[in-house]
Write a protein that holds these residues in place. Structure first.
Motif, mmCIF file in Angstrom:
data_model
loop_
_atom_site.group_PDB
_atom_site.id
_atom_site.type_symbol
_atom_site.label_atom_id
_atom_site.label_comp_id
_atom_site.label_asym_id
_atom_site.label_seq_id
_atom_site.Cartn_x
_atom_site.Cartn_y
_atom_site.Cartn_z
ATOM 1 N N ILE A 161 -33.489 -44.001 -61.619
ATOM 2 C CA ILE A 161 -32.772 -45.215 -62.016
ATOM 3 C C ILE A 161 -31.313 -44.913 -62.320
ATOM 4 C CG2 ILE A 161 -34.901 -46.191 -62.964
ATOM 5 C CD1 ILE A 161 -33.528 -45.785 -65.779
ATOM 6 N N ILE A 162 -30.481 -45.961 -62.275
ATOM 7 C CA ILE A 162 -29.055 -45.845 -62.560
ATOM 8 C C ILE A 162 -28.661 -46.980 -63.494
ATOM 9 C CG2 ILE A 162 -26.730 -45.726 -61.581
ATOM 10 C CD1 ILE A 162 -29.574 -45.570 -59.157
ATOM 11 N N PHE A 163 -28.095 -46.663 -64.652
ATOM 12 C CA PHE A 163 -27.565 -47.717 -65.504
ATOM 13 C C PHE A 163 -26.102 -47.487 -65.856
ATOM 14 C CE2 PHE A 163 -28.554 -44.728 -68.853
ATOM 15 C CZ PHE A 163 -27.769 -45.077 -69.955
ATOM 16 N N ASN A 164 -25.513 -46.418 -65.324
ATOM 17 C CA ASN A 164 -24.093 -46.165 -65.532
ATOM 18 C C ASN A 164 -23.224 -47.034 -64.626
ATOM 19 O OD1 ASN A 164 -21.575 -44.555 -66.123
ATOM 20 N ND2 ASN A 164 -21.848 -44.023 -63.984
ATOM 21 N N HIS A 165 -23.703 -47.330 -63.419
ATOM 22 C CA HIS A 165 -22.883 -48.049 -62.467
ATOM 23 C C HIS A 165 -23.742 -48.877 -61.518
ATOM 24 C CE1 HIS A 165 -23.695 -44.059 -60.525
ATOM 25 N NE2 HIS A 165 -24.033 -44.849 -59.521
ATOM 26 N N SER A 166 -23.097 -49.831 -60.872
ATOM 27 C CA SER A 166 -23.732 -50.607 -59.809
ATOM 28 C C SER A 166 -23.177 -50.135 -58.476
ATOM 29 C CB SER A 166 -23.440 -52.096 -59.996
ATOM 30 O OG SER A 166 -22.109 -52.391 -59.616
ATOM 31 N N ALA A 223 -18.701 -57.507 -67.241
ATOM 32 C CA ALA A 223 -19.816 -56.549 -67.257
ATOM 33 C C ALA A 223 -19.383 -55.161 -66.797
ATOM 34 C CB ALA A 223 -20.952 -57.050 -66.370
ATOM 35 N N TYR A 224 -18.098 -54.999 -66.405
ATOM 36 C CA TYR A 224 -17.621 -53.752 -65.808
ATOM 37 C C TYR A 224 -16.369 -53.259 -66.537
ATOM 38 C CZ TYR A 224 -20.780 -55.657 -62.376
ATOM 39 O OH TYR A 224 -21.905 -56.183 -61.774
ATOM 40 N N THR A 225 -16.228 -51.938 -66.601
ATOM 41 C CA THR A 225 -15.047 -51.376 -67.266
ATOM 42 C C THR A 225 -13.779 -51.667 -66.482
ATOM 43 O OG1 THR A 225 -15.361 -49.244 -66.143
ATOM 44 C CG2 THR A 225 -16.345 -49.486 -68.336
ATOM 45 N N ARG A 226 -13.875 -51.802 -65.173
ATOM 46 C CA ARG A 226 -12.738 -52.098 -64.290
ATOM 47 C C ARG A 226 -11.599 -51.102 -64.526
ATOM 48 N NH1 ARG A 226 -13.172 -57.450 -66.319
ATOM 49 N NH2 ARG A 226 -10.904 -57.556 -66.646
ATOM 50 N N ALA A 227 -11.974 -49.827 -64.623
ATOM 51 C CA ALA A 227 -10.991 -48.776 -64.911
ATOM 52 C C ALA A 227 -10.487 -48.075 -63.660
ATOM 53 C CB ALA A 227 -11.592 -47.748 -65.873
ATOM 54 N N GLY A 228 -11.055 -48.370 -62.510
ATOM 55 C CA GLY A 228 -10.623 -47.728 -61.284
ATOM 56 C C GLY A 228 -11.297 -46.393 -61.043
ATOM 57 N N LEU A 252 -18.394 -46.753 -56.711
ATOM 58 C CA LEU A 252 -19.495 -47.446 -57.381
ATOM 59 C C LEU A 252 -19.014 -47.913 -58.748
ATOM 60 C CD1 LEU A 252 -22.348 -44.978 -56.377
ATOM 61 C CD2 LEU A 252 -21.570 -47.032 -55.176
ATOM 62 N N LYS A 253 -19.233 -49.174 -59.073
ATOM 63 C CA LYS A 253 -18.549 -49.824 -60.176
ATOM 64 C C LYS A 253 -19.218 -49.555 -61.531
ATOM 65 C CE LYS A 253 -15.450 -51.596 -57.453
ATOM 66 N NZ LYS A 253 -15.796 -50.955 -56.189
ATOM 67 N N ASP A 254 -18.409 -49.029 -62.457
ATOM 68 C CA ASP A 254 -18.864 -48.607 -63.775
ATOM 69 C C ASP A 254 -19.171 -49.812 -64.668
ATOM 70 O OD1 ASP A 254 -19.006 -46.088 -65.566
ATOM 71 O OD2 ASP A 254 -17.874 -47.514 -66.790
ATOM 72 N N PHE A 255 -20.336 -49.776 -65.336
ATOM 73 C CA PHE A 255 -20.705 -50.848 -66.258
ATOM 74 C C PHE A 255 -20.006 -50.670 -67.607
ATOM 75 C CE2 PHE A 255 -24.684 -51.342 -63.666
ATOM 76 C CZ PHE A 255 -24.463 -52.661 -63.312
#
Length: 640
Positions: A161-166, A223-228, A252-255
């Motif tokens: 499973i992955i919960f760090n990113h989508s 829902a995302y850090t949007r940090a690049g 892959l986009k960080d939550f």
């Protein structure tokens, strides 16, 4: 009607909040101790499509025969690097007997959740829909059925499973430095660009299940850090706001897990899969990239839900990159909320070299010393680490399977023997039992980046004729195959499978796993590296390919494991045993011989042979082993 029936009769839920999760279900119980299990990690896409009966078994002595005329290595490599090969959940189910016979008790599946259809993320780590199974693999029922069948056979299933990113489900504004896909890292927040539609183009509104991200709770920019895209190694591991904890995992986009709604929604998604499938544990991806508090909250929530439906020791094993120190830190902080860490750091490389006789065995066994090793306090417990010889990433060392540089096809069994018979939860990587390691040495010069690319860790076992077409075309039910590329078959071949229950590695691993299952001391006992003596040398621990021996002791039982790590020459030695448990004139019984398992009728070192305990003039009690073949392993017991 049961929860499972209700869910499978309806479309997968759009919203996780709409799902009334059950509790106190009938369940398949957790094991009494995870050290009793033997894990097997497989990439679903690369393991089996269930159609091996339609293909010939690969002849390892004549690999060229499994390569059509005008064979091109660049096309084989291209196929393996960025294409789905066709493995399915049905294929996994078709091989449960093959795995059970090998001695596997628990399967760890690569992520099975739905990926973006226009991409080729066969590995499964770029999720588009957290509540559905990727159609390349099957559907939710196929996963439910696989777990149920495994349970009938007395086996368990772990989901990755992955919960760090989508996945890459949205883009940034196009005018950012670095562009809309991988903008430069910021310690603040970039703006939100657009969701991606089924074809991967920008769209302002999500209108179908193939667009954006699901469930609907994740369809908010907050829902995302949007940090690049930053450095995945930058910053202190203890800093919850370090760059490596906020940056996207490349694309892959960080939550934004500090948002409690995001954390709760993701946890509920994975609770849904526990309730639906009755799976037995999770391997948690990229755990290093979330803070301690986030990891503790997520893992604690999962543990509590599993306990409430009757799974009292639901396995949570974390992937913590960066070496032993990082693994140790997360185990320290999370305590009972994290069962174990994957041993993917320095210890994996040491295991590889010791098994080949290229490094001093004390370097490996010292890793279990609580007083000296970075992770010793946890490795010494056995249950706190999952032993890894090969995996799909090789974040430390060369990106080559153990067998790629082995002296013989069976040498990999020596590495697996160290895993099976030393402290820890052993995990075998798919294809290890077939000594997968790429094509012949003289053909590797044609392979770009051989030894530094993940793709060469990911050959198929089932040997497809062709991969799927790229992107959405590969999901065409009528014509999904790309006939311009060969399948990424085992050992650089096409159209030949490699499920050989008589292969040199398979028969040896099977014998060792059976012995491990029969003797609790080999799973749960204390561990002691044993001095040896040969050619009248003093009793000591030697390197340079000489005999390695260690004991596992449980109460009054001693199991002595003897390994010849030399790849080409036989070895022998006198080996120290416990004085109190093995008095003079007593005998130990040989209960397992990898050499005899592969050579029935062997006249030396045969199972059932007794060896006498002798006394050295120094007072040491010892047994003698002679003429043990290269890379072979013996197990003796004083209480057979």
């Amino acid at each position: 009607m049961s929860f499972v029936q209700q869910q499978l009769l309806a479309p997968r839920p759009d919203s996780i909040a709409s799902v009334n999760l059950p509790r106190r279900l009938d369940h398949f119980p957790s094991p009494a101790d995870w050290r009793n299990e033997t894990l097997y990690f497989l990439l679903v896409d690369r393991f089996s499509d269930g159609k091996e009966a339609q293909r010939p078994l690969l002849d390892r002595a004549n690999l060229a025969a499994a390569r059509p005329a005008n064979w091109r290595w660049d096309l084989w490599s291209e196929s393996g690097g960025d294409r789905w090969q066709g493995g399915t959940l049905h294929g996994v189910a078709s091989k449960l007997d093959y795995l059970k016979e090998l001695g596997v008790t628990c399967l760890w599946l690569s992520p099975v959740f739905k990926q973006r259809g226009h991409m080729n993320s066969f590995h499964g780590y770029g999720i588009q829909d957290f509540l559905d199974v990727d159609p390349h693999f099957g559907d939710r029922k196929a996963l439910v059925d696989l777990v149920a069948l495994a349970h009938v056979k007395g086996m368990r299933i772990i989901l990755d499973i992955i919960f760090n990113h989508s996945g890459e489900n949205w883009t940034y504004p196009a005018d950012l430095p670095g562009g809309k896909y991988t903008p430069h890292y910021t310690s603040h927040r970039h703006g939100f660009g657009a969701w991606r539609n089924q074809q991967g183009d920008d769209t302002a509104v999500i209108t179908s299940i193939d667009e954006g991200v699901w469930p609907s709770e994740l369809q908010t920019p907050d829902a995302y850090t949007r940090a690049g895209a930053g450095s995945l190694g930058a910053g202190d591991i203890d800093d919850p706001y370090a760059e490596h904890k906020r940056a996207d995992f490349i694309t892959l986009k960080d939550f934004a897990l500090d948002n409690p709604d995001v954390m709760n929604d993701l946890a509920r998604c994975y609770k849904y899969w526990i309730a639906l499938t009755d799976c037995d544990g999770f391997r948690i991806d990229t755990l290093k990239h979330v803070s301690y508090e986030q990891a503790r909250n997520f893992c604690g929530s999962i543990k509590e839900f599993a306990a409430n439906i009757g799974k009292h020791d639901f396995l949570l094993a974390g992937e913590i990159a960066g070496g032993d120190f990082g693994q140790d830190r997360y185990l320290d902080v999370l305590q009972r909320n994290l069962n174990a860490a994957l041993d993917i750091g320095e210890m994996r490389v040491t295991l590889n070299q010791v098994a080949k006789g290229l490094q001093h065995p004390a370097d490996y066994f010292a890793g279990f010393d609580p007083g000296n090793a970075v992770m010793g306090s946890h490795r010494a417990l056995g249950a706190k680490h999952v032993s890894i010889l090969d995996d799909h990433d090789h974040v430390f060392g060369k990106k080559l399977r153990f067998s790629a540089e082995s002296a013989t096809p069976q040498q990999v069994a020596a590495g697996v023997g160290l895993q099976l018979f030393t402290l820890g939860i052993p995990c075998i990587y798919y294809g290890t039992e077939q000594s997968l390691g790429g094509p012949e040495m003289h053909e590797r010069v044609w392979l770009e980046n051989f030894g530094s690319s993940d793709r060469y860790l990911r050959e198929t076992l089932f040997g497809p004729e062709h991969p799927r077409k790229g992107g959405l075309a590969g999901l065409d039910a009528q014509n999904p195959l790309d006939e311009n590329l060969p399948g990424f078959g085992p050992c650089g071949t096409q159209g030949h499978h490699c499920f050989d229950a008589q292969s040199p590695a398979y028969v040896r691993i099977r014998a060792m796993a059976k012995t491990r299952a029969a003797f609790p001391a080999l799973r749960l006992g204390r561990q002691y590296l044993r001095p040896v003596s040969f050619l009248n040398n003093a009793f000591s621990v030697y390197s340079n390919g000489e005999i390695i021996a260690w004991s596992r002791i449980l109460d009054d039982e001693e199991c002595l494991v003897v390994l010849n790590p030399h790849g080409t020459a036989a070895r022998g030695a006198d080996i120290l045993v416990d004085v109190a448990l093995n008095p003079i004139a007593s005998r130990m019984l040989l209960v397992m011989s990898t050499e005899e398992s592969a050579n029935p009728g062997l006249e030396k070192n045969r199972v059932g042979d007794h060896v006498s305990v002798h006394i050295h003039h120094s007072g040491i009690h010892f047994i003698s082993v002679r003429d043990l073949g290269p890379s072979e392993l013996l197990v003796f017991s004083n209480k057979p």
